[in-house]
Motif scaffolding. Structure first.
Motif, PDB file in Angstrom:
ATOM      1  N   CYS A  72     -12.940   4.255 -32.050  1.00  0.00           N
ATOM      2  CA  CYS A  72     -12.081   3.254 -32.581  1.00  0.00           C
ATOM      3  C   CYS A  72     -11.406   3.856 -33.776  1.00  0.00           C
ATOM      4  CB  CYS A  72     -12.940   2.034 -33.069  1.00  0.00           C
ATOM      5  SG  CYS A  72     -13.441   1.122 -31.587  1.00  0.00           S
ATOM      6  N   LEU A  73     -12.049   4.921 -34.487  1.00  0.00           N
ATOM      7  CA  LEU A  73     -11.689   5.464 -35.633  1.00  0.00           C
ATOM      8  C   LEU A  73     -10.242   6.523 -35.432  1.00  0.00           C
ATOM      9  CD1 LEU A  73     -14.896   6.192 -37.918  1.00  0.00           C
ATOM     10  CD2 LEU A  73     -12.944   4.572 -38.456  1.00  0.00           C
ATOM     11  N   ARG A  74     -10.318   6.856 -34.206  1.00  0.00           N
ATOM     12  CA  ARG A  74      -9.198   7.640 -33.669  1.00  0.00           C
ATOM     13  C   ARG A  74      -7.829   6.790 -33.756  1.00  0.00           C
ATOM     14  NH1 ARG A  74     -11.374  10.243 -28.050  1.00  0.00           N
ATOM     15  NH2 ARG A  74     -13.016  11.747 -29.049  1.00  0.00           N
ATOM     16  N   ASN A  75      -8.134   5.627 -33.709  1.00  0.00           N
ATOM     17  CA  ASN A  75      -6.755   4.776 -33.370  1.00  0.00           C
ATOM     18  C   ASN A  75      -6.753   3.854 -34.901  1.00  0.00           C
ATOM     19  OD1 ASN A  75      -6.280   5.894 -30.981  1.00  0.00           O
ATOM     20  ND2 ASN A  75      -7.563   4.225 -30.047  1.00  0.00           N
ATOM     21  N   GLU A  76      -7.818   3.225 -35.154  1.00  0.00           N
ATOM     22  CA  GLU A  76      -7.553   2.051 -36.288  1.00  0.00           C
ATOM     23  C   GLU A  76      -8.793   2.146 -37.016  1.00  0.00           C
ATOM     24  OE1 GLU A  76      -7.132  -2.665 -36.616  1.00  0.00           O
ATOM     25  OE2 GLU A  76      -6.698  -1.507 -34.909  1.00  0.00           O
ATOM     26  N   GLU A  77      -8.890   2.571 -38.419  1.00  0.00           N
ATOM     27  CA  GLU A  77     -10.217   2.893 -39.164  1.00  0.00           C
ATOM     28  C   GLU A  77     -10.632   1.475 -39.193  1.00  0.00           C
ATOM     29  OE1 GLU A  77     -10.979   4.137 -43.802  1.00  0.00           O
ATOM     30  OE2 GLU A  77      -9.192   4.974 -42.719  1.00  0.00           O
ATOM     31  N   ASN A  78     -10.125   0.328 -39.648  1.00  0.00           N
ATOM     32  CA  ASN A  78     -10.567  -0.762 -39.542  1.00  0.00           C
ATOM     33  C   ASN A  78     -11.684  -1.286 -38.820  1.00  0.00           C
ATOM     34  OD1 ASN A  78      -9.534  -1.193 -42.194  1.00  0.00           O
ATOM     35  ND2 ASN A  78      -8.013  -2.428 -41.553  1.00  0.00           N
ATOM     36  N   LEU A  79     -11.072  -1.050 -37.244  1.00  0.00           N
ATOM     37  CA  LEU A  79     -11.888  -1.249 -36.362  1.00  0.00           C
ATOM     38  C   LEU A  79     -13.262  -0.581 -36.186  1.00  0.00           C
ATOM     39  CD1 LEU A  79     -12.125  -3.140 -33.707  1.00  0.00           C
ATOM     40  CD2 LEU A  79     -10.677  -1.277 -32.370  1.00  0.00           C
TER      41      LEU A  79
END
Length: 124
Positions: A72-79
Motif C-alpha cells: 500500500c505504501l508504494r501507492n498511498e502512504e496513508n493507506l
C-alpha cells in the motif's frame, strides 16, 4: 468402526476471515503472489489464510500485515499506515479470539471422538 469427528469453523474464525478479507479488499486486493513476496510468505500460505483454511500464528499474521502495508505504501502512504493500524487491532481483537475458539473446538471434538465407538483415530 472408528469414531472420527470433524472440527467445524467457529464463528470467531469466520469473523476473523471477514475482517482479513475486508482489509485485503480495501488495500486493493493485491495478488497472492505480490502479497506473498512482500510478506516473505508463499502464495499458497496467503491463499490458505484468505480462503479461511487456516489461522496464521501471530508471527505470520504480523508478516502478512507488514507485507500488505508495504504494498500500500508504494501507492498511498496513508493507506499503508492505516493497514498497519488495522492489523494491530485485528491481532488483538480478532486473531487472538479466533485462535482461542479454535483450540476449544478442537478439544471438544477430541473429547467427543473418544466417546465414539473405537475412540479417537491414531494420528501416527
Amino acid at each position: 468402526m472408528r469414531g472420527e469427528v470433524t472440527v467445524r469453523t467457529t464463528p470467531e474464525e469466520r469473523h476473523f476471515l471477514e475482517e482479513l478479507l475486508s482489509l485485503w479488499r480495501t488495500a486493493g486486493s493485491p495478488s497472492r503472489n505480490e502479497w506473498g513476496d512482500e510478506a516473505s510468505l508463499s502464495p499458497r500460505t496467503i491463499a490458505a489464510y484468505l480462503d479461511g483454511k487456516t489461522l496464521p500464528t501471530v508471527r505470520k499474521f504480523d508478516q502478512l500485515i507488514e507485507g500488505l502495508a508495504r504494498l500500500c505504501l508504494r501507492n498511498e502512504e496513508n493507506l499503508g499506515t492505516w493497514v498497519r493500524h488495522e492489523g494491530d487491532a485485528m491481532r488483538e481483537e480478532h486473531l487472538h479470539v479466533a485462535r482461542i475458539a479454535r483450540k476449544a473446538a478442537r478439544q471438544k471434538a477430541h473429547l467427543f471422538a473418544q466417546a465414539l465407538p473405537g475412540g479417537q483415530p491414531d494420528r501416527g
